[in-house]
Design a protein around this motif. Structure first.
Motif, PDB file in Angstrom:
ATOM      1  N   PRO A  80      39.214  48.441  32.385  1.00  0.00           N
ATOM      2  CA  PRO A  80      38.321  47.552  31.621  1.00  0.00           C
ATOM      3  C   PRO A  80      38.161  46.179  32.266  1.00  0.00           C
ATOM      4  N   THR A  81      39.239  45.648  32.835  1.00  0.00           N
ATOM      5  CA  THR A  81      39.161  44.339  33.486  1.00  0.00           C
ATOM      6  C   THR A  81      38.281  44.397  34.730  1.00  0.00           C
ATOM      7  N   LEU A  82      38.469  45.416  35.554  1.00  0.00           N
ATOM      8  CA  LEU A  82      37.663  45.545  36.765  1.00  0.00           C
ATOM      9  C   LEU A  82      36.184  45.702  36.427  1.00  0.00           C
ATOM     10  N   ARG A  83      35.886  46.487  35.401  1.00  0.00           N
ATOM     11  CA  ARG A  83      34.485  46.681  35.010  1.00  0.00           C
ATOM     12  C   ARG A  83      33.875  45.384  34.479  1.00  0.00           C
ATOM     13  N   GLN A  84      34.653  44.623  33.736  1.00  0.00           N
ATOM     14  CA  GLN A  84      34.148  43.356  33.207  1.00  0.00           C
ATOM     15  C   GLN A  84      33.811  42.396  34.337  1.00  0.00           C
ATOM     16  N   LEU A  85      34.682  42.307  35.326  1.00  0.00           N
ATOM     17  CA  LEU A  85      34.451  41.390  36.444  1.00  0.00           C
ATOM     18  C   LEU A  85      33.232  41.803  37.254  1.00  0.00           C
ATOM     19  N   GLU A  86      33.057  43.099  37.424  1.00  0.00           N
ATOM     20  CA  GLU A  86      31.871  43.579  38.130  1.00  0.00           C
ATOM     21  C   GLU A  86      30.601  43.202  37.373  1.00  0.00           C
ATOM     22  N   ALA A  87      30.632  43.378  36.054  1.00  0.00           N
ATOM     23  CA  ALA A  87      29.449  43.053  35.245  1.00  0.00           C
ATOM     24  C   ALA A  87      29.122  41.565  35.303  1.00  0.00           C
ATOM     25  N   LEU A  88      30.152  40.716  35.369  1.00  0.00           N
ATOM     26  CA  LEU A  88      29.948  39.273  35.426  1.00  0.00           C
ATOM     27  C   LEU A  88      29.622  38.785  36.832  1.00  0.00           C
ATOM     28  N   GLY A  89      29.870  39.632  37.840  1.00  0.00           N
ATOM     29  CA  GLY A  89      29.652  39.218  39.222  1.00  0.00           C
ATOM     30  C   GLY A  89      30.707  38.269  39.739  1.00  0.00           C
ATOM     31  N   VAL A  90      31.910  38.295  39.154  1.00  0.00           N
ATOM     32  CA  VAL A  90      32.986  37.394  39.573  1.00  0.00           C
ATOM     33  C   VAL A  90      33.781  38.057  40.695  1.00  0.00           C
ATOM     34  N   PRO A  91      33.877  37.429  41.871  1.00  0.00           N
ATOM     35  CA  PRO A  91      34.707  37.986  42.945  1.00  0.00           C
ATOM     36  C   PRO A  91      36.147  38.139  42.468  1.00  0.00           C
ATOM     37  N   HIS A  92      36.829  39.161  42.973  1.00  0.00           N
ATOM     38  CA  HIS A  92      38.190  39.381  42.498  1.00  0.00           C
ATOM     39  C   HIS A  92      39.033  40.113  43.529  1.00  0.00           C
ATOM     40  N   MET A  93      40.331  39.957  43.367  1.00  0.00           N
ATOM     41  CA  MET A  93      41.314  40.694  44.157  1.00  0.00           C
ATOM     42  C   MET A  93      42.369  41.229  43.209  1.00  0.00           C
ATOM     43  N   ILE A  94      43.200  42.120  43.693  1.00  0.00           N
ATOM     44  CA  ILE A  94      44.256  42.735  42.880  1.00  0.00           C
ATOM     45  C   ILE A  94      45.605  42.301  43.416  1.00  0.00           C
ATOM     46  N   PHE A  95      46.491  41.902  42.515  1.00  0.00           N
ATOM     47  CA  PHE A  95      47.877  41.593  42.874  1.00  0.00           C
ATOM     48  C   PHE A  95      48.779  42.573  42.137  1.00  0.00           C
ATOM     49  N   VAL A  96      49.476  43.402  42.907  1.00  0.00           N
ATOM     50  CA  VAL A  96      50.393  44.381  42.326  1.00  0.00           C
ATOM     51  C   VAL A  96      51.730  43.685  42.112  1.00  0.00           C
ATOM     52  N   ASN A  97      52.048  43.428  40.861  1.00  0.00           N
ATOM     53  CA  ASN A  97      53.276  42.702  40.519  1.00  0.00           C
ATOM     54  C   ASN A  97      54.465  43.666  40.435  1.00  0.00           C
ATOM     55  N   ARG A  98      55.660  43.077  40.439  1.00  0.00           N
ATOM     56  CA  ARG A  98      56.912  43.834  40.308  1.00  0.00           C
ATOM     57  C   ARG A  98      57.028  44.905  41.391  1.00  0.00           C
ATOM     58  N   ILE A  99      56.633  44.528  42.605  1.00  0.00           N
ATOM     59  CA  ILE A  99      56.688  45.492  43.709  1.00  0.00           C
ATOM     60  C   ILE A  99      58.130  45.914  43.986  1.00  0.00           C
ATOM     61  N   ASP A 100      59.080  45.073  43.595  1.00  0.00           N
ATOM     62  CA  ASP A 100      60.492  45.430  43.785  1.00  0.00           C
ATOM     63  C   ASP A 100      60.896  46.590  42.884  1.00  0.00           C
TER      64      ASP A 100
END
Length: 671
Positions: free
Chosen positions: A116-136
């Motif tokens: 849902p977050t990725l789709r919302q950002l696409e609809a708004l045209g907001v550039p984005h990146m993904i940060f995978v947390n708790r990689i440990d």
């Protein structure tokens, strides 16, 4: 070094609830030496979870602002709530951000939560990146995670880093753009070393894949790759920044916010690849010096504050800007850091500030040469509570307080339901309204009792009857006399209340026929079962009058008596409101959703895949309004909090048997 955008930048932190957005904000502030100690959501010491409601829940319940300075640049962080009940609070702020970081867990099974977050950002045209947390804590591969995420993104996901492992544990990463290895150091910046020999081949393969993806939008780079030439680092970084800003790629990074792993490298990535404020101003349609107001906050010691992003030039206290053609004077400016505010002499282009004494503007409005209000997703307000003050002296204060709460919360509305004699508060879900009532008491000192709203039951009849209604009263002097004969018959659903007459010979004078209609309608306000009457046709067919004692009030009373007695004899039955419900849910939860609908006396209308979404379904059904209480909470529990629904009144349906008996018994019982 690669070229960088100039100006103060704004970064939105988004993602599912519990993914660690606020923890990442704290880690960024700590890495930038803005704070001396990194707080924790778990021990309620985070400056991001500013309100008592957020601290009590261990998660954000409203948009929070934080700022940091790093290597000469100013950054504002917008910490957006992850819970669906509070997400609307940050929607306008996200639209005004230069870049969004979507924070997720490393578990591929939980990757679906990010869609849902990725789709919302696409609809708004907001550039984005993904940060995978708790990689440990990761147990799977980054590649497997990317494969799970890719169907959810219209743009290709680009792995910027690859993990360095010691057995199952991630101990660092290789930056494939820089071609450098970094090893995590507890409480310190990562240590740069040579790329491990066992990762050299993989690093080259991942780098080639990244360059090939970038070359899809850079003909010069494509030619270099075809000629087996090695592109220089400047070209690679310029392409990463340009294509991220254009939404053509979505970079993927990873780390651990709690341990600070990867956070400093993330800061440097943001420094080089976050688009300039001018790019955001263009996307929003701003044409000159302006400020976009994305939130109103009435909850602090400073009173009403308008949170705004400044574009196109500096903004100073006392400056005059136009709102809808009218000049307004800018009040005191404040920088916001969690709950704290600090006065500012001016705000530079790109900065986010709070503006005091700006009553003329609402969230979504512009000061100066702004553009249209961004088309953000509209929140569903399917959950309602009937509220009443515990002390009647607070009624006036309640109205004022609700106005202020709804002004700052786009997902909140309230109304006076005259038919049910209730004040109704509407919001996204039970959690949302619970927090609202806590704020109502904490901020404004208004305590209320709440309960589910009354259901709008109606009643109608099954058979046609003819009934005389006679009112005669003699008490000395002029008496009262009215005599009516009514034909009462059922109408098809939606027919309303119809009244007519077939009077001949003046047995009921024309001037008193409207009074008969008034009496008939009086009787339909509350029928024999205790509910408003609908779908009935009434015809005045006969009657009589007295030349002295007949009057308007007498015929109104006669009409009411006749109608009441007719309804009781015409086989009255109960009608309940039925809602048309549209549920959107992950496909793996669809069967559970349909079972939940069936358990609530629901009737399935259809099911289909959600257009444009991978592994999501849309379910349509008819569900009685009386069965909707708690539906939202059940949907959340069945779908990891992802399923949502829209509901609207569809029709009235007969309710019979034990259920109807219970409803009528409750209505007729003494209060």
């Amino acid at each position: 070094m690669p070229g960088r955008a100039s100006g103060a930048r704004t970064i939105a932190l988004m993602g599912p609830g519990g993914a660690g957005k606020t923890s990442l904000a704290e880690a960024l502030l700590f890495a930038a030496e803005t704070i001396g100690r990194q707080g924790s959501v778990a021990d309620k010491s985070s400056i991001g979870d500013a309100s008592p409601e957020a601290r009590a829940r261990g998660g954000s319940t409203e948009l929070n602002l934080m700022h940091l300075d790093y290597m000469g640049d100013r950054y504002t962080l917008i910490d957006a709530p992850g819970s669906v009940g509070f997400a609307a609070d940050a929607a306008l702020g996200v639209a005004a951000a230069d870049l969004a970081i979507v924070v997720i867990d490393p578990d591929p099974d939980r990757a679906l939560l990010a869609e849902p977050t990725l789709r919302q950002l696409e609809a708004l045209g907001v550039p984005h990146m993904i940060f995978v947390n708790r990689i440990d804590q990761a147990r799977g591969s980054i590649q497997g995670l990317l494969e799970a995420l890719q169907p959810m993104s219209a743009s290709p996901l680009i792995a910027r880093w690859i993990p360095i492992r010691d057995g199952e544990k991630v101990t660092g990463f290789v930056d494939i753009a820089l071609e450098r290895a970094y090893y995590y150091q507890p409480g310190k910046p990562s240590e740069q070393r040579d790329i491990p020999a066992d990762l050299a081949d993989r690093e080259q393969l991942e780098r080639i894949q990244m360059l090939e993806q970038l070359s899809n939008h850079d003909d010069v780079l494509l030619e270099q790759l075809l000629m087996d030439e090695v592109p220089d680092r400047q070209t690679v970084f310029d392409d990463l920044a340009k294509e991220t800003g254009a939404g053509q790629i979505v970079p993927v990074l990873f780390g651990s916010a709690a341990n600070g792993h990867g956070v400093r490298r993330l800061l440097k990535t943001l420094r080089h690849e976050t688009p300039a404020p001018a790019s955001t101003a263009e996307r929003l349609g701003a044409t000159g010096p302006s400020a976009f107001v994305f939130k109103i906050n009435n909850g602090g010691a400073m009173g009403r504050l308008a949170y705004a992003r400044v574009f196109g030039g500096a903004l100073k206290e006392g400056a005059e800007l136009k709102i809808d053609g009218d000049e307004v004077r800018i009040g005191t400016l404040f920088a916001v850091q969690g709950e704290k505010t600090a006065k500012l002499p001016e705000a530079k282009a790109g900065e986010v500030v709070a503006i005091a004494k700006l009553d003329e503007v609402v969230a979504g409005g512009w000061l100066g040469a702004g553009g249209p209000t961004p088309d953000v997703p509209q929140p569903s307000r399917n959950y309602a509570l009937a509220i009443a003050t515990r002390d009647r002296k607070d009624d006036v204060r309640l109205s004022t307080a609700l106005h202020k709460l709804t002004e700052e919360d786009a997902a909140l509305t309230w109304e006076q339901d005259e038919a049910m004699h209730e004040t109704r508060l509407r919001g996204v879900n039970d959690e949302h309204l619970k927090v609202t009532l806590e704020r109502l008491k904490r901020r404004y000192g208004v305590a209320v009792d709440s309960r589910p709203p009354a259901i709008g039951y109606k009643e109608s009849i099954r058979r046609t009857v003819t009934q005389r209604g006679r009112h005669k009263k003699q008490s000395g002097g002029h008496g009262q006399f009215g005599d009516t004969v009514l034909e009462v018959k059922p109408l098809t659903r939606g027919g309303g209340i119809k009244f007519g007459d077939r009077i001949t010979g003046g047995v009921v004078p024309k001037q008193w026929i409207p009074a008969v209609e008034d009496g008939v309608r009086d009787a339909t306000v509350k029928g024999p079962l205790g509910f408003p009457v609908v779908d009935v046709e009434v015809t005045l067919i006969d009657g009589s009058y007295h030349s002295v004692d007949s009057s308007e009030i007498a015929f109104r009373t006669a009409g009411r008596i006749g109608m009441s007695e007719a309804l009781a004899q015409a086989q009255p039955h109960l009608l309940e409101p039925v809602m048309k419900v549209t549920v959107t849910a992950p496909s793996n939860a669809t069967s559970r959703v349909t079972s939940a609908i069936a358990s609530r006396r629901g009737q399935m209308l259809g099911m289909d895949t959600r257009p444009g979404w991978s592994r999501w379904d849309t379910v349509e059904a008819l569900v009685p309004e009386a069965e909707m209480q708690g539906f939202d909470a059940e949907l959340r529990s069945l779908s990891q909090g992802l399923a949502t629904y829209e509901a609207a009144f569809d029709h009235l349906a007969e309710l019979n048997g034990t259920l109807a008996d219970k409803v009528v018994q409750r209505e007729l019982e003494p209060a």
